[in-house]
Design a protein around this motif. Sequence first.
Motif, mmCIF file in Angstrom:
data_model
loop_
_atom_site.group_PDB
_atom_site.id
_atom_site.type_symbol
_atom_site.label_atom_id
_atom_site.label_comp_id
_atom_site.label_asym_id
_atom_site.label_seq_id
_atom_site.Cartn_x
_atom_site.Cartn_y
_atom_site.Cartn_z
ATOM 1 N N ARG A 80 11.583 2.423 -1.995
ATOM 2 C CA ARG A 80 10.857 2.671 -0.652
ATOM 3 C C ARG A 80 9.982 3.834 -1.261
ATOM 4 O O ARG A 80 8.677 3.690 -0.794
ATOM 5 C CB ARG A 80 11.878 2.841 0.397
ATOM 6 C CG ARG A 80 11.649 1.862 1.317
ATOM 7 C CD ARG A 80 12.448 2.017 2.601
ATOM 8 N NE ARG A 80 13.676 2.969 2.832
ATOM 9 C CZ ARG A 80 14.789 2.619 2.591
ATOM 10 N NH1 ARG A 80 15.075 1.234 2.858
ATOM 11 N NH2 ARG A 80 15.760 3.414 2.752
ATOM 12 N N ARG A 133 7.888 -9.167 -1.802
ATOM 13 C CA ARG A 133 9.033 -8.351 -2.166
ATOM 14 C C ARG A 133 8.678 -6.835 -1.188
ATOM 15 O O ARG A 133 9.699 -6.531 -0.825
ATOM 16 C CB ARG A 133 8.740 -7.931 -3.737
ATOM 17 C CG ARG A 133 9.658 -6.999 -4.405
ATOM 18 C CD ARG A 133 10.742 -7.761 -4.908
ATOM 19 N NE ARG A 133 11.976 -6.954 -5.126
ATOM 20 C CZ ARG A 133 12.225 -6.262 -6.171
ATOM 21 N NH1 ARG A 133 11.242 -6.253 -7.252
ATOM 22 N NH2 ARG A 133 13.277 -5.396 -6.269
ATOM 23 N N ASN A 192 7.532 -7.003 1.624
ATOM 24 C CA ASN A 192 7.931 -7.278 2.963
ATOM 25 C C ASN A 192 9.173 -6.961 3.255
ATOM 26 O O ASN A 192 9.822 -6.491 4.215
ATOM 27 C CB ASN A 192 7.456 -8.612 3.510
ATOM 28 C CG ASN A 192 6.030 -8.864 3.815
ATOM 29 O OD1 ASN A 192 5.383 -7.735 3.544
ATOM 30 N ND2 ASN A 192 5.753 -9.797 3.655
ATOM 31 N N ARG A 193 10.349 -7.087 1.968
ATOM 32 C CA ARG A 193 11.575 -7.053 2.200
ATOM 33 C C ARG A 193 11.943 -5.547 2.054
ATOM 34 O O ARG A 193 12.795 -4.905 2.732
ATOM 35 C CB ARG A 193 12.263 -8.034 1.054
ATOM 36 C CG ARG A 193 12.136 -9.524 1.235
ATOM 37 C CD ARG A 193 13.296 -10.082 0.466
ATOM 38 N NE ARG A 193 12.954 -9.800 -0.941
ATOM 39 C CZ ARG A 193 12.110 -10.656 -1.605
ATOM 40 N NH1 ARG A 193 11.426 -11.512 -1.356
ATOM 41 N NH2 ARG A 193 11.960 -10.372 -2.972
ATOM 42 N N LEU A 233 10.210 -2.754 2.136
ATOM 43 C CA LEU A 233 9.658 -1.882 3.239
ATOM 44 C C LEU A 233 9.486 -2.347 4.823
ATOM 45 O O LEU A 233 8.995 -1.833 5.421
ATOM 46 C CB LEU A 233 8.033 -1.393 2.826
ATOM 47 C CG LEU A 233 7.848 -0.961 1.683
ATOM 48 C CD1 LEU A 233 6.591 -0.841 1.208
ATOM 49 C CD2 LEU A 233 8.376 0.496 1.543
ATOM 50 N N GLU A 234 10.112 -3.513 4.873
ATOM 51 C CA GLU A 234 10.106 -4.229 6.315
ATOM 52 C C GLU A 234 8.551 -4.184 6.809
ATOM 53 O O GLU A 234 8.204 -3.752 7.859
ATOM 54 C CB GLU A 234 10.921 -3.422 7.244
ATOM 55 C CG GLU A 234 12.494 -3.690 7.005
ATOM 56 C CD GLU A 234 13.298 -2.730 7.779
ATOM 57 O OE1 GLU A 234 12.992 -2.430 8.982
ATOM 58 O OE2 GLU A 234 14.366 -2.261 7.272
ATOM 59 N N ALA A 235 7.826 -4.659 5.865
ATOM 60 C CA ALA A 235 6.407 -4.662 5.956
ATOM 61 C C ALA A 235 6.053 -6.054 6.476
ATOM 62 O O ALA A 235 6.935 -7.133 6.425
ATOM 63 C CB ALA A 235 5.772 -4.162 4.722
ATOM 64 N N ASP A 236 4.850 -6.327 6.727
ATOM 65 C CA ASP A 236 4.218 -7.678 7.286
ATOM 66 C C ASP A 236 2.865 -8.230 6.411
ATOM 67 O O ASP A 236 1.863 -8.500 6.886
ATOM 68 C CB ASP A 236 4.388 -8.011 8.694
ATOM 69 C CG ASP A 236 3.435 -7.125 9.433
ATOM 70 O OD1 ASP A 236 2.587 -6.269 8.665
ATOM 71 O OD2 ASP A 236 3.483 -7.016 10.702
ATOM 72 N N CYS A 274 4.198 -1.558 8.172
ATOM 73 C CA CYS A 274 4.905 -1.106 6.741
ATOM 74 C C CYS A 274 5.693 0.102 7.328
ATOM 75 O O CYS A 274 5.211 1.316 7.494
ATOM 76 C CB CYS A 274 3.668 -0.679 5.935
ATOM 77 S SG CYS A 274 4.142 -0.392 4.076
ATOM 78 N N ASN A 275 6.956 -0.183 6.861
ATOM 79 C CA ASN A 275 8.143 0.929 6.925
ATOM 80 C C ASN A 275 7.891 1.769 8.312
ATOM 81 O O ASN A 275 7.970 2.975 8.542
ATOM 82 C CB ASN A 275 7.852 1.984 5.983
ATOM 83 C CG ASN A 275 9.121 2.709 5.650
ATOM 84 O OD1 ASN A 275 10.081 2.357 5.544
ATOM 85 N ND2 ASN A 275 8.774 4.235 5.425
ATOM 86 N N GLY A 276 7.622 1.125 9.579
ATOM 87 C CA GLY A 276 7.699 1.567 10.523
ATOM 88 C C GLY A 276 6.187 2.216 11.286
ATOM 89 O O GLY A 276 6.128 2.681 12.182
#
Length: 324
Positions: free
Chosen positions: A24, A227, A229-230, A232-235, A268-270
């Motif tokens: 991350r 990848r 997105n998974r 970094l909890e990104a969209d 992306c990452n909050g």
Amino acid sequence: MNQALFLRDNVSFQDEHPAAGDSRDELLAGLRAEPKTIDPKYFYDALGSRLFARITRLPEYYPTRTEVGILHRHRQQIAAHCGVSCVFIEPGSGNCEKVRLLLDAVRPSLYVPVDISSEFLRAAALQLGGEYPWLAIAAVCADFNASWDFTRRLPLGKRVVFYPGSTIGNLEPADAVRFLARVKEVVGAGGGALIGVDLHKDSACLTAAYNDAQGVTARFNLNVLLRLNRILEADFEPAQFRHRAFYNTDRQRIEMHLVSQCEQSVGCNGSRLRLRQGESIHTENSYKYTVQGFAALAAAAGLALERSWLDDEALFSVHYLRAT
Ligand SMILES: C[S@@+](CC[C@H](N)C(=O)[O-])C[C@H]1O[C@@H](n2cnc3c(N)ncnc32)[C@H](O)[C@@H]1O
């Protein structure tokens, strides 16, 4: 160091994959840089590894079939340089296809495939172990640009690092010297390295190899966004980006980029990551060398060029280097 588990009697697997937090931090640092970058190792999740295997079979992608031809043709000479019963270590082993060309000639005492793509590595090592029951395989999932601590557990004997596919071309030349210096340290005096290196050539041939008509390289490049997105909890939305690959003549490298098709703000990452229309994320370099240029790079790392093998059109080269 983690314990190795046995997947079958001749195949063990050791997981030294970098911690999720490290990935991350590294990805966020690259995305906040100017220009934005992603380390190419993030291409290789299970789907990325399968897409790369498809790339190697594309008509435009000359490197794999050319290197395979060189390895097959010169396998006995290569084996003579490697010596009897060496420990054969392959960083970035992927589907372990190329080592198959050498195993019967080299007959290593141990084969150590090392790759960042965990699931793919396990499957490749298991498959190879089934096809070669006489071969001891110690697979390691690790980042070869980070720790090589796993080599401390390897048995005594001559070591040879096998690094095909011109994966060395993905490194900046200064990093390639550092990588080779690490190889030298790992194999020790008298040890060796067998390295595949893509050569300078006509830029149309190079550009076509990274812009195939079926769009597999584009899918491979765009897959890295899923990848991200998974991790970094990104969209990231792949449809909002375009694959771009071109030959940078001044730097003598192919560059791959993902170009934003519009002005966008990606979760992306909050927080939010802004991209301008036409802004690119630089995802890979693939440096091309001359034989002399590569020999100089190896010499700077303390590895002496013992022998080079080229195909008839001098598209690709394989080198045996000796640790001095
Ligand atoms: C260009 S492919 C070459 C695959 C295979 N050696 C060949 O010649 O076809 C690069 C391989 O290295 C692996 N890889 C890339 N970066 C890595 C890293 N930093 N650490 C470990 N493996 C890595 C990828 O998963 C992939 O299997």
